[in-house]
Write a protein that holds these residues in place. Structure first.
Motif, PDB file in Angstrom:
ATOM      1  N   PRO A  69       0.803  -1.232   0.000  1.00 22.02           N
ATOM      2  CA  PRO A  69       0.000   0.000   0.000  1.00 22.02           C
ATOM      3  C   PRO A  69       0.830   1.274   0.000  1.00 22.02           C
ATOM      4  N   PHE A  70       2.120   1.177   0.351  1.00 19.37           N
ATOM      5  CA  PHE A  70       3.009   2.332   0.345  1.00 19.37           C
ATOM      6  C   PHE A  70       4.304   1.985  -0.378  1.00 19.37           C
ATOM      7  N   ALA A  71       4.797   2.923  -1.177  1.00 14.76           N
ATOM      8  CA  ALA A  71       6.027   2.715  -1.943  1.00 14.76           C
ATOM      9  C   ALA A  71       7.028   3.820  -1.613  1.00 14.76           C
ATOM     10  N   LEU A  72       8.313   3.519  -1.778  1.00 11.34           N
ATOM     11  CA  LEU A  72       9.375   4.477  -1.459  1.00 11.34           C
ATOM     12  C   LEU A  72       9.247   5.733  -2.304  1.00 11.34           C
ATOM     13  N   GLU A  73       9.271   6.886  -1.620  1.00 14.99           N
ATOM     14  CA  GLU A  73       9.292   8.175  -2.308  1.00 14.99           C
ATOM     15  C   GLU A  73      10.698   8.772  -2.307  1.00 14.99           C
ATOM     16  N   SER A  74      11.331   8.835  -1.126  1.00 14.77           N
ATOM     17  CA  SER A  74      12.662   9.442  -1.027  1.00 14.77           C
ATOM     18  C   SER A  74      13.313   9.072   0.296  1.00 14.77           C
ATOM     19  N   THR A  75      14.632   9.273   0.354  1.00 15.40           N
ATOM     20  CA  THR A  75      15.404   9.042   1.569  1.00 15.40           C
ATOM     21  C   THR A  75      16.334  10.228   1.790  1.00 15.40           C
ATOM     22  N   TYR A  76      16.383  10.717   3.033  1.00 12.23           N
ATOM     23  CA  TYR A  76      17.254  11.845   3.377  1.00 12.23           C
ATOM     24  C   TYR A  76      18.287  11.399   4.396  1.00 12.23           C
ATOM     25  N   GLU A  77      19.522  11.832   4.193  1.00 11.32           N
ATOM     26  CA  GLU A  77      20.595  11.536   5.136  1.00 11.32           C
ATOM     27  C   GLU A  77      20.774  12.729   6.069  1.00 11.32           C
ATOM     28  N   THR A  78      20.865  12.465   7.365  1.00 15.14           N
ATOM     29  CA  THR A  78      21.101  13.499   8.355  1.00 15.14           C
ATOM     30  C   THR A  78      22.500  13.339   8.927  1.00 15.14           C
ATOM     31  N   ARG A  79      22.916  14.274   9.763  1.00 16.03           N
ATOM     32  CA  ARG A  79      24.295  14.271  10.262  1.00 16.03           C
ATOM     33  C   ARG A  79      24.512  13.311  11.422  1.00 16.03           C
ATOM     34  N   ALA A  80      23.437  12.768  11.990  1.00 17.32           N
ATOM     35  CA  ALA A  80      23.558  11.880  13.151  1.00 17.32           C
ATOM     36  C   ALA A  80      22.386  10.913  13.174  1.00 17.32           C
ATOM     37  N   PRO A  81      22.513   9.804  13.908  1.00 16.90           N
ATOM     38  CA  PRO A  81      21.384   8.883  14.047  1.00 16.90           C
ATOM     39  C   PRO A  81      20.128   9.603  14.523  1.00 16.90           C
ATOM     40  N   VAL A  82      18.983   9.269  13.914  1.00 17.32           N
ATOM     41  CA  VAL A  82      17.711   9.921  14.218  1.00 17.32           C
ATOM     42  C   VAL A  82      16.970   9.093  15.264  1.00 17.32           C
ATOM     43  N   LEU A  83      16.597   9.736  16.373  1.00 20.39           N
ATOM     44  CA  LEU A  83      15.924   9.026  17.457  1.00 20.39           C
ATOM     45  C   LEU A  83      14.410   9.171  17.427  1.00 20.39           C
ATOM     46  N   ASP A  84      13.905  10.239  16.790  1.00 11.79           N
ATOM     47  CA  ASP A  84      12.460  10.405  16.715  1.00 11.79           C
ATOM     48  C   ASP A  84      12.118  11.347  15.566  1.00 11.79           C
ATOM     49  N   VAL A  85      10.891  11.216  15.070  1.00  5.92           N
ATOM     50  CA  VAL A  85      10.432  12.028  13.952  1.00  5.92           C
ATOM     51  C   VAL A  85       8.937  12.290  14.124  1.00  5.92           C
ATOM     52  N   CYS A  86       8.480  13.447  13.664  1.00  2.26           N
ATOM     53  CA  CYS A  86       7.045  13.727  13.688  1.00  2.26           C
ATOM     54  C   CYS A  86       6.684  14.599  12.496  1.00  2.26           C
ATOM     55  N   LEU A  87       5.408  14.591  12.143  1.00  4.41           N
ATOM     56  CA  LEU A  87       4.882  15.450  11.085  1.00  4.41           C
ATOM     57  C   LEU A  87       4.214  16.656  11.726  1.00  4.41           C
ATOM     58  N   GLY A  88       4.155  17.764  10.969  1.00  2.00           N
ATOM     59  CA  GLY A  88       3.546  18.979  11.471  1.00  2.00           C
ATOM     60  C   GLY A  88       2.141  19.189  10.949  1.00  2.00           C
ATOM     61  N   LYS A  89       1.856  20.436  10.520  1.00  2.00           N
ATOM     62  CA  LYS A  89       0.492  20.802  10.137  1.00  2.00           C
ATOM     63  C   LYS A  89       0.047  20.198   8.813  1.00  2.00           C
ATOM     64  N   ASP A  90       1.008  19.781   7.960  1.00  5.83           N
ATOM     65  CA  ASP A  90       0.636  19.167   6.687  1.00  5.83           C
ATOM     66  C   ASP A  90       1.642  18.082   6.334  1.00  5.83           C
ATOM     67  N   ASP A  91       1.443  17.464   5.183  1.00  5.85           N
ATOM     68  CA  ASP A  91       2.270  16.319   4.801  1.00  5.85           C
ATOM     69  C   ASP A  91       3.724  16.672   4.528  1.00  5.85           C
ATOM     70  N   ASN A  92       4.030  17.940   4.298  1.00  5.78           N
ATOM     71  CA  ASN A  92       5.400  18.352   4.000  1.00  5.78           C
ATOM     72  C   ASN A  92       6.097  19.001   5.188  1.00  5.78           C
ATOM     73  N   SER A  93       5.446  19.013   6.337  1.00  7.77           N
ATOM     74  CA  SER A  93       6.047  19.588   7.545  1.00  7.77           C
ATOM     75  C   SER A  93       6.644  18.455   8.370  1.00  7.77           C
ATOM     76  N   LEU A  94       7.965  18.363   8.390  1.00  9.99           N
ATOM     77  CA  LEU A  94       8.658  17.217   8.961  1.00  9.99           C
ATOM     78  C   LEU A  94       9.731  17.682   9.940  1.00  9.99           C
ATOM     79  N   TYR A  95       9.771  17.054  11.118  1.00  8.94           N
ATOM     80  CA  TYR A  95      10.719  17.441  12.167  1.00  8.94           C
ATOM     81  C   TYR A  95      11.371  16.189  12.739  1.00  8.94           C
ATOM     82  N   CYS A  96      12.637  16.334  13.168  1.00 13.18           N
ATOM     83  CA  CYS A  96      13.339  15.180  13.726  1.00 13.18           C
ATOM     84  C   CYS A  96      14.321  15.619  14.802  1.00 13.18           C
TER      85      CYS A  96
END
Length: 364
Positions: free
Chosen positions: A48-75
Motif C-alpha cells: 500500500p506504500f512505496a518508497l518516495e525518497s530518503t534523506y541523510e542526516t548528520r547523526a542517528p535519528v531518534l524520533d520524527v514527527c509530522l507537522g500541520k501538513d504532509d510536508n512539515s517534517l521534524y526530527c
C-alpha cells in the motif's frame, strides 16, 4: 482480518520511530543509520506504500514527527539538534530550530497550538513556535523517556517514575511573551498543570494519549501497561496489566533439567486508534496486540513478526497500522538454552485494517 504487507527499501540499521502524515498518504521512518525514509501511498505497488525518497542526516535519528501538513517534517537525534526538515522535503535546506546540550530523544507536534516540543537526555524540554522560530527551554524534574500530546496538554514520562503534565496554552503564551531564538537563553519557569508518580514500577518505554483527551497509556521495560486519566475522580479507576510475556520451558545455566520460566519483554511502543479509541502495544517479543482501555480487555493479538517491535502508528483515518521491526537486544548471551528469540530483522510492515478490526469489545 487485516492484510499485512512488508515495505521495500527498509533502513539499513535499527528503526527508532515512524509516523503517518496528517492525510495518511505518507509514512515517515527514522533510523539509527542517520536516515529518514518517506513512503507514499500507492495504488500501483504490490504494497500500500512505496518508497518516495530518503534523506541523510548528520547523526542517528531518534524520533520524527509530522507537522500541520504532509510536508512539515521534524526530527531529533544524537547530535542534540531539533531539525525542521520541511524544506528538505521540497528540495530546500533543513533548518535547526534549537540545540539541546545532550542527545535529543523525543519530538511531538501540537496541532492546536502549532508548537514543536522536544526533550533531551540533558533533562530539558524545548517548546518551539513553528511560525516565527522562537522557543523556550524548560527544566524537567528528571531525565525524560517518553513524550505525548493531547489537544491541550503535553505529558512527559521521566526517570524515578515521575510524570509531568503541562498546559499547552500556558506554554504558548509564555513563548509569545518571553521566548527568543538565542541558543543560550535561560530556562523559563513553566508551572506544571499536573504532577504524578507513574503507576508502573520500572523504567518507562513509551507513552500515548487517548484521542478523547481524557488520559493516556504508559508502558515499561517490565512487560506492563498502565492506563491513567487526567481527571482526579476518573484517576481513581486507573489500572495496570501484564502483557508481552512468554511462558516456556528452558534449561537454565548450571541445571540438567528443563523448567518452566516466564520471559518478560519490554513494551516498546504504544498508539491509540483515532476512531475507536483502542490502543496498540508493540513488544520485544515481536508481537503487536490491540486493547480496549475502557473494558480492560484485549481485542486481538497478531502473530510474531520475527524481531522486536520498535514503533507503531495508526493513520489518522484508522485504516492502516504501521509497525517498525528491529533487533531489540532483549536477550543477551546468557539466554536460557532453547528459548525462542526474535532474530536480527529490520523491516516496516503495514496492516490494512478491516472496518471493525480495531473496535473495542463489550465488558464481560
Amino acid at each position: 482480518m487485516s492484510a499485512i504487507h512488508e515495505l521495500q527499501d527498509a533502513p539499513s540499521d535499527s528503526i527508532s520511530s515512524l509516523a503517518f502524515s496528517p492525510s495518511g498518504t505518507k509514512l515517515v521512518v527514522a533510523s539509527w543509520d542517520s536516515s529518514i525514509t518517506i513512503y507514499t501511498r500507492s495504488s500501483e505497488s504490490e504494497t500500500p506504500f512505496a518508497l518516495e525518497s530518503t534523506y541523510e542526516t548528520r547523526a542517528p535519528v531518534l524520533d520524527v514527527c509530522l507537522g500541520k501538513d504532509d510536508n512539515s517534517l521534524y526530527c531529533v537525534g544524537l547530535d542534540g539538534d531539533v531539525r525542521d526538515m520541511s524544506q528538505a522535503v521540497t528540495g530546500g535546506e533543513e533548518r535547526v530550530l534549537s540545540s539541546h546540550s545532550k542527545e535529543s530523544n523525543k519530538v511531538v507536534y501540537s496541532k492546536n497550538h502549532n508548537l514543536i516540543l522536544s526533550t533531551s537526555w540533558d533533562g530539558s524540554m524545548h517548546a518551539h513556535n513553528v511560525d516565527n522560530g522562537a522557543f523556550i527551554r524548560i527544566q524537567l524534574p528528571a531525565k525524560p523517556f517518553a513524550l505525548a500530546v493531547t489537544a491541550e496538554r503535553v505529558v512527559v514520562a521521566m526517570a524515578e517514575r515521575k510524570v509531568s503534565v503541562y498546559d499547552l496554552g500556558g506554554i504558548s503564551a509564555l513563548i509569545s511573551r518571553s521566548a527568543s531564538s538565542d541558543p543560550n537563553q535561560a530556562f523559563t519557569s513553566v508551572p506544571v498543570w499536573q504532577e504524578r508518580e507513574s503507576s508502573l514500577k520500572f523504567m518507562t518505554r513509551a507513552i500515548a494519549c487517548m484521542p478523547n483527551n481524557k488520559g493516556f497509556a504508559v508502558s515499561s521495560i517490565e512487560g506492563r501497561v498502565g492506563v491513567e486519566w487526567f481527571d482526579p475522580e476518573a484517576q481513581k479507576d486507573m489500572y495496570a496489566f501484564k502483557c508481552h510475556r512468554q511462558t516456556t520451558k528452558a534449561r537454565l545455566q548450571g541445571q540438567d533439567t528443563e523448567e518452566e520460566i516466564d520471559v518478560v519483554y519490554p513494551v516498546n511502543a504504544l498508539a491509540f486508534h483515532p476512531v475507536h479509541g483502542t490502543f496498540a502495544t508493540g513488544g520485544g517479543d515481536g508481537v503487536v496486540a490491540l486493547w480496549d482501555a475502557n473494558t480492560k480487555r484485549r481485542v486481538r493479538q497478531y502473530p510474531k513478526l520475527g524481531a522486536s517491535v520498535a514503533a507503531v502508528d495508526f493513520s489518522n483515518d484508522g485504516k492502516f497500522l504501521a509497525i517498525a521491526v528491529s533487533p531489540g537486544f532483549e536477550d543477551g548471551e546468557e539466554k536460557p538454552e532453547g528459548l525462542d528469540t526474535p532474530g536480527s530483522v529490520i523491516k516496516v510492515v503495514i496492516r490494512t485494517l478491516s472496518e471493525l478490526e480495531a473496535k473495542g469489545k463489550a465488558a464481560k
